[in-house]
Structures are given as C-alpha cells and as structure tokens.
Write a protein that holds these residues in place. Structure first.
Motif, short mmCIF file in Angstrom:
data_model
loop_
_atom_site.label_atom_id
_atom_site.label_comp_id
_atom_site.label_asym_id
_atom_site.label_seq_id
_atom_site.Cartn_x
_atom_site.Cartn_y
_atom_site.Cartn_z
N MET A 151 -4.30 -3.68 -6.49
CA MET A 151 -4.76 -3.80 -4.79
C MET A 151 -6.61 -3.74 -4.99
SD MET A 151 -2.24 -4.59 -2.81
CE MET A 151 -0.94 -4.38 -2.93
N PRO A 152 -7.37 -4.27 -4.20
CA PRO A 152 -8.50 -4.27 -4.11
C PRO A 152 -8.72 -3.41 -3.08
CG PRO A 152 -7.92 -5.85 -2.60
CD PRO A 152 -6.79 -5.16 -3.14
N SER A 153 -9.07 -1.95 -3.49
CA SER A 153 -9.51 -0.55 -2.88
C SER A 153 -10.04 0.19 -4.18
CB SER A 153 -8.26 -0.03 -2.06
OG SER A 153 -8.42 0.68 -1.32
N GLU A 154 -10.23 1.51 -2.91
CA GLU A 154 -10.78 2.26 -3.79
C GLU A 154 -10.44 3.78 -3.79
OE1 GLU A 154 -14.01 2.07 -5.22
OE2 GLU A 154 -13.96 0.45 -4.64
N ASN A 155 -10.37 4.60 -4.62
CA ASN A 155 -9.43 6.11 -4.85
C ASN A 155 -9.84 7.12 -3.13
OD1 ASN A 155 -8.72 5.76 -7.32
ND2 ASN A 155 -10.38 6.68 -8.35
N ASP A 156 -10.36 6.17 -2.22
CA ASP A 156 -10.71 7.41 -0.97
C ASP A 156 -10.38 6.72 -0.06
OD1 ASP A 156 -12.22 4.82 -0.51
OD2 ASP A 156 -13.69 5.48 -0.09
N VAL A 157 -9.35 5.76 0.13
CA VAL A 157 -8.61 5.00 0.77
C VAL A 157 -7.28 5.53 0.50
CG1 VAL A 157 -7.34 2.95 1.71
CG2 VAL A 157 -9.35 2.65 1.40
N LEU A 158 -7.01 5.68 -0.97
CA LEU A 158 -5.70 6.14 -1.53
C LEU A 158 -5.74 7.04 -1.15
CD1 LEU A 158 -5.44 4.80 -5.14
CD2 LEU A 158 -4.89 3.40 -2.60
N GLU A 159 -6.35 8.58 -1.41
CA GLU A 159 -6.27 9.58 -1.01
C GLU A 159 -5.99 9.98 0.80
OE1 GLU A 159 -10.53 11.59 -2.69
OE2 GLU A 159 -9.38 11.25 -4.86
N PHE A 160 -7.02 8.79 1.30
CA PHE A 160 -6.92 9.35 2.85
C PHE A 160 -5.55 8.93 3.08
CE2 PHE A 160 -6.58 6.83 6.77
CZ PHE A 160 -6.88 7.66 7.24
#
Length: 235
Positions: free
Chosen positions: A149-158
C-alpha cells in the motif's frame, strides 16, 4: 478562467485571487487568456485548459509484468477529512500535514510530462486509489496485483489510534491527485531517476498480470479491491 464572486468580497479578497492565478500560471507554465466575471451568492472558479502534446498517455495500455507505481503516498487526505469533519484526534504535526493534503494538494504535472514516454498507462487519482486502479485494470483488460500500500507509518498510526480502517483511508478517500501509472521494468530506473530530480518519493505498489480485477496480495492470499471511491451523482 470564469469567476462568480459574492458581492461581500472585498478588493483585497479579489486581488488575492488574482495573485493565486498568477502564481499557478507561473508554476505550471500556463498563460491565462481571459474569462467571464459574474456576481453570485458563492465563490465559483471555473477554468478550461487547452494544450498540445505529441503523446497522450491513456488509461489503457498496461502490459503483463509491468510495474504499478504512484507518485506519492495516499491516506493523508482521508485523515485530513476525518480530522476536519469528524474531529478525530491526532498530534499537532500530523494534523498540519493531513490538513495541508486537503487544502494544498500537489499537482505532479512536470513529473508526468517528463515520464510520459516511459508510462504504458496512467491516470491521476482524484476519486480514490481503488477507483483509479479498477479503471486502469478494466481499460487495459489486465489483472492488477497490489503488493504494497502506498502510504506512510503516520497514516497507519492515525488510523489505529482512531479505530479507523487504514486501507479504507488509503484506497477510498480521494482528492489526492497523485499519478498512478504502469511502466516496464526496463523503464523503471529512468522513472525513478526523474522522481529524484523532481523530489518525488516514488512508490512501487504492485504488478500487472493476465486476468481481470484488482487484488491485494498479503501473506500469499489475494483479496479483491473493489471500487470504493467517489461516485459522482450518487452520494
């Protein structure tokens, strides 16, 4: 550019609009030819763009074994809407980043123009990544397999801290305007080099194969990614 401007708008408000148009024209190397100006209850900005190119990259054209890429991460816009509209909790730093994704989306015009000869198919993602991938898959008559998935860890944490589905934020939020494209493995290095020159973090998210539909491959299992993005005139 055609405008509808409320009567309550002050002269500085209107001058600010003009400066914004001027800044955009300079950034994207455009010339503003004219337009109509009207009065109305709400601010409406309507524009038409005309240009000439020797090649148009279509939504169809993806080939078997081609790599699927995006010009940036997904999920920050969805998080921004959740913060702004649903008062979801977050850190000050992440809140600023997510809201910026909503209010100041980045257009990857120059990156796209530089790489158009390397793309076999392409589409900008404004209605949601799931919509974009399904549209490209359908038109190319190929199966798209997503492996990352094209995303960052901060999105997953949020998402985790607010008990939200991170994949829903990434796939179905919309309004990202990132380029989604397919390219051959032989051209991938050129695309990566151009991404670095434009200070773009490129995401390799999967591959094209024979078949139909879009699937997320995780731990050896395939889960279908349905078109869950924005549907015009339906919502």
């Amino acid at each position: 550019i055609s405008l509808t401007i409320p009567k309550r708008f002050s002269r500085p408000n209107i001058e600010s609009l003009a400066k914004g148009f001027q800044k955009s024209a300079k950034e994207f190397r455009l010339k503003i030819l004219g337009g109509d100006t009207n009065e109305g209850k709400e601010l409406v900005i309507n524009f038409s763009l005309f240009g000439v190119t020797e090649k148009i990259v279509k939504r169809k054209g993806a080939k078997t074994n081609h790599v699927i890429i995006t010009s940036g991460p997904f999920g920050h816009t969805g998080a921004g809407f959740a913060i702004l509209l649903k008062n979801k909790k977050c850190s000050k730093k992440f809140g600023a980043k997510a809201k910026s994704a909503v209010f100041k989306p980045r257009c990857r015009l120059m990156f796209g123009l530089k790489n158009k000869k390397h793309f076999s198919s392409s589409m900008d993602s404004s209605d949601g990544l799931s919509t974009t991938l399904n549209e490209m898959s359908n038109q190319s008559k190929k199966k798209f397999v997503i492996t990352s998935m094209p995303s960052e860890n901060d999105v997953l944490e949020f998402a985790k801290s607010n008990e939200l589905n991170s994949n829903n934020l990434i796939l179905n939020s919309g309004e990202e305007y990132e380029i989604v494209a397919t390219t051959s493995k032989s051209n991938l290095t050129k695309v990566k080099n151009n991404a670095r020159k434009h200070r773009i973090k490129l995401y390799e998210i999967g591959y094209v194969t024979k078949g139909r539909g879009v699937f997320y491959k995780k731990n050896g299992k395939f889960v279908r990614i349905k078109d869950g993005g924005w549907k015009h005139l339906k919502h």
